[in-house]
Write a protein that holds these residues in place. Sequence first.
Motif, PDB file in Angstrom:
ATOM      1  N   GLU A 113     -12.580  -0.241   1.927  1.00  0.00           N
ATOM      2  CA  GLU A 113     -11.017   0.502   1.488  1.00  0.00           C
ATOM      3  C   GLU A 113     -10.765   0.177   0.339  1.00  0.00           C
ATOM      4  OE1 GLU A 113      -6.870   0.581   3.681  1.00  0.00           O
ATOM      5  OE2 GLU A 113      -8.440  -0.216   4.912  1.00  0.00           O
ATOM      6  N   SER A 114     -10.928  -1.071  -0.010  1.00  0.00           N
ATOM      7  CA  SER A 114     -10.175  -1.880  -1.094  1.00  0.00           C
ATOM      8  C   SER A 114     -11.075  -1.082  -2.400  1.00  0.00           C
ATOM      9  CB  SER A 114     -10.720  -3.301  -1.261  1.00  0.00           C
ATOM     10  OG  SER A 114      -9.929  -3.655  -2.334  1.00  0.00           O
ATOM     11  N   LEU A 125      -2.461  -3.188  -4.826  1.00  0.00           N
ATOM     12  CA  LEU A 125      -3.168  -2.145  -4.360  1.00  0.00           C
ATOM     13  C   LEU A 125      -4.377  -2.465  -3.718  1.00  0.00           C
ATOM     14  CD1 LEU A 125      -2.841   0.777  -6.818  1.00  0.00           C
ATOM     15  CD2 LEU A 125      -1.353   0.534  -4.576  1.00  0.00           C
ATOM     16  N   CYS A 126      -5.170  -3.247  -4.305  1.00  0.00           N
ATOM     17  CA  CYS A 126      -6.540  -3.475  -3.944  1.00  0.00           C
ATOM     18  C   CYS A 126      -6.657  -4.571  -3.058  1.00  0.00           C
ATOM     19  CB  CYS A 126      -7.232  -3.594  -5.071  1.00  0.00           C
ATOM     20  SG  CYS A 126      -7.211  -2.210  -5.975  1.00  0.00           S
ATOM     21  N   MET A 142       0.795  -1.153   0.051  1.00  0.00           N
ATOM     22  CA  MET A 142      -0.028  -0.020  -0.058  1.00  0.00           C
ATOM     23  C   MET A 142       1.027   1.275  -0.137  1.00  0.00           C
ATOM     24  SD  MET A 142      -3.018   1.285  -0.228  1.00  0.00           S
ATOM     25  CE  MET A 142      -3.040   3.065  -0.234  1.00  0.00           C
ATOM     26  N   ILE A 152      -9.587   2.462  -3.013  1.00  0.00           N
ATOM     27  CA  ILE A 152      -8.177   2.485  -3.481  1.00  0.00           C
ATOM     28  C   ILE A 152      -8.401   2.063  -5.138  1.00  0.00           C
ATOM     29  CG2 ILE A 152      -6.069   1.187  -3.772  1.00  0.00           C
ATOM     30  CD1 ILE A 152      -6.195   0.717  -0.751  1.00  0.00           C
ATOM     31  N   TRP A 163       1.372   2.808  -8.645  1.00  0.00           N
ATOM     32  CA  TRP A 163       0.882   3.894  -8.923  1.00  0.00           C
ATOM     33  C   TRP A 163       1.638   4.553 -10.195  1.00  0.00           C
ATOM     34  CZ3 TRP A 163      -3.676   5.043  -6.955  1.00  0.00           C
ATOM     35  CH2 TRP A 163      -3.913   4.455  -5.852  1.00  0.00           C
ATOM     36  N   ALA A 220      -9.426   5.155  -6.748  1.00  0.00           N
ATOM     37  CA  ALA A 220      -8.169   5.941  -6.936  1.00  0.00           C
ATOM     38  C   ALA A 220      -7.433   5.459  -8.192  1.00  0.00           C
ATOM     39  CB  ALA A 220      -7.417   6.279  -5.704  1.00  0.00           C
ATOM     40  N   ALA A 221      -7.088   4.292  -8.071  1.00  0.00           N
ATOM     41  CA  ALA A 221      -6.181   3.783  -9.141  1.00  0.00           C
ATOM     42  C   ALA A 221      -6.937   3.886 -10.593  1.00  0.00           C
ATOM     43  CB  ALA A 221      -6.171   2.145  -8.911  1.00  0.00           C
TER      44      ALA A 221
END
Lengths: 464, 209
Positions: free
Chosen positions: B148-149, B134-135, B1, B152, B7, B155-156
């Motif tokens: 939360e996943s 990330l997820c 994370m 993310i 990213w 956002a990704a």
Amino acid sequence: MVTWKPDPSFYPSPRMAMKAAPETLAYVVAFDPTRAVPDELAVVDVDPRSATYSQIVTSLPMPNVGDELHHFGWNACSSCLCPNAPHPHAERRYLVVPGLKSSRIHIIDTKPDGRRPSLFKVIEPGEVAERAGYSRPHTVHCGPEGIYVAALGNAEGKGPGGILLMDHETFEVRGQWEMDRGPQQLSYDVWWHLGHDTLVTSEWGTPDTFENGLIPEVLLGAKYGRRLHFWDLHKRKHLQTIDFGDKYQLVFELRPAHDPTKAYGFVNCVVSLEDLSSSIWVWHRDGTQWAVTKVIDIPAEPADPDLLPPMLKGFSAVPPLVTDIDLSMDDRFLYVSCWGTGDLHQYDVSDPFKPKLTGKVRIGGIVSRASHSGAKNGALNGGPQMVEISRDGRRIYFTNSLYGAIDEQFYPDGISGWMVKLDAEPDGGIAFDEKFFVEWPKSHRPHQVRLQGGDCSSDSYCYP
Amino acid sequence: MNEIWPWILLAGLGAFHGLNPAMGWLFAVALGVHRQSSAAVVQAVPAIAVGHAVSIALVAGVLVAAGLFVDQDRVRAAAGAGLIGWAVWHHFVGHGRRVRIGMRTGLAGLALWSFLMATAHGAGLMILPALIPLCLADSPLREMGGDESAAIAIAAVGVHTLAMLAVTSLVALAVYRWIGLEILRSAWLNVDLVWTLVLLGTGCVLLIV
């Protein structure tokens, strides 16, 4: 067929295609009217610097007899650069050559040596019928969904004719193009306005009404094709029919403006039942609909009945019989073949509604039998027929045979094949290239011409 | 994370997608030259980006959902196999498939076209190596939590789409304004081939790592 860069013969726009290098080879299909030997694809040297200029350098025979090779096209063309259906790394390499009589489709490979093409694949008529329900393949165009082939008959040789789709790399027959045919039954030519998502088709007749020649009763009864059909190119749906009326017969060759932002095109009507004249029409937008306007009338010429074939004696006139037209890449000049009188006309169509005659030559003709300085035997028969323009608009090639069974109806002594070339001035005016006269071998008659790298009726563009 | 590389990878792949003429900038240029308006180019690009983003989001959503129930290693293996299969399909069959959207389409049609193009090309699958770490940081996701996943993942998708949007806009405007369409003849490399190789490579990485 994997390439890293787009085929160098693809151009985004007609403007850019005009800058292409001059062609050095022409491909011409030729058929044996007696069906004794196979039809063939001839390669003609059109490079003036070459020692074999204006000669047939190779003839590739087909594997069967009696195909009646007629119109043909490339597997890939400049429309591969379109943004909504891009496949730019296809190669313009294969000629798709249908037999109008046999319904067999030949795939001919023009690489590695363009002067020596080879047979790559043959699609038998059974496959065409089974997969697409069509027969008598006629016009071939590369486009957004692959190769489009107009077919004149259904699998049983009756109506409706329509369009079949082929994969441009595997040459698999993918099926019937139409999803909603509407009232369309007869088929002939097909082309489109890529920028306007519109496909246009014209009409001839069902195979039983043309395969043994034109039938006078059908012609005089105004039962041959006289309609244009407009379609949604992507939804494959019929949108509109325009009927030219029962005076006009054989509304044939579609030549849309090359500039994809322009929504007009030209079509020829071969004969008027009223006075045997031929005419050229423009289709164009009229509000949300399409409309047509007649812009050129070419009258029949009075003639001594003794000099006319039986079909025309009663009329004492030679009809012009405009059987083909072609539009230069800049949409400026329209070339018009008068197969009956032997004229080839050049019109300035900068304003498509006000064409101006800017050039004219005469060769062959039912009565005139005009000659060419390159011809050994003096009087020539046949007349200007399938006409093709180089991408830069400076050279025009044409042949003299129309269709096996119809040739004899208008030229009863049969047709001795030839191919000639004109040079065109940039601002109008045409003249024969005296050095270019291809006397065709007696075994065959030449029909359509395609130029290496593309010409003015083989490519379509998505960018102005 | 806390790692930055997923990213960067997301943004890099966004730029790669944006560079591909077949993903949209060429369509934007075509609309511009047809309508003789740079406004047409500027309007087209966001519509194309939205269609692309929805396609990517769909894959991210499936990934997060799968992560809720299945062990990360199995998700990774399935994604790897899926990618290799997609690469093979794309190479042999993908060319024959056309998205039937015309040149006179509106912005909604353009977004739909972009969605279908991105989906058919497996654009979302390509970013799985960045999305998985990330997820699916905790595997299975029950410890980390689906919310939360999902955040993310959103956002990704956002990072990827912004990079794609930036590159597409830049190329579309540059070609429309200065470079001209002649560039298609010289510089349109076979991105499809590169694309297939990236799909294949990504699939292998997921299976091996």
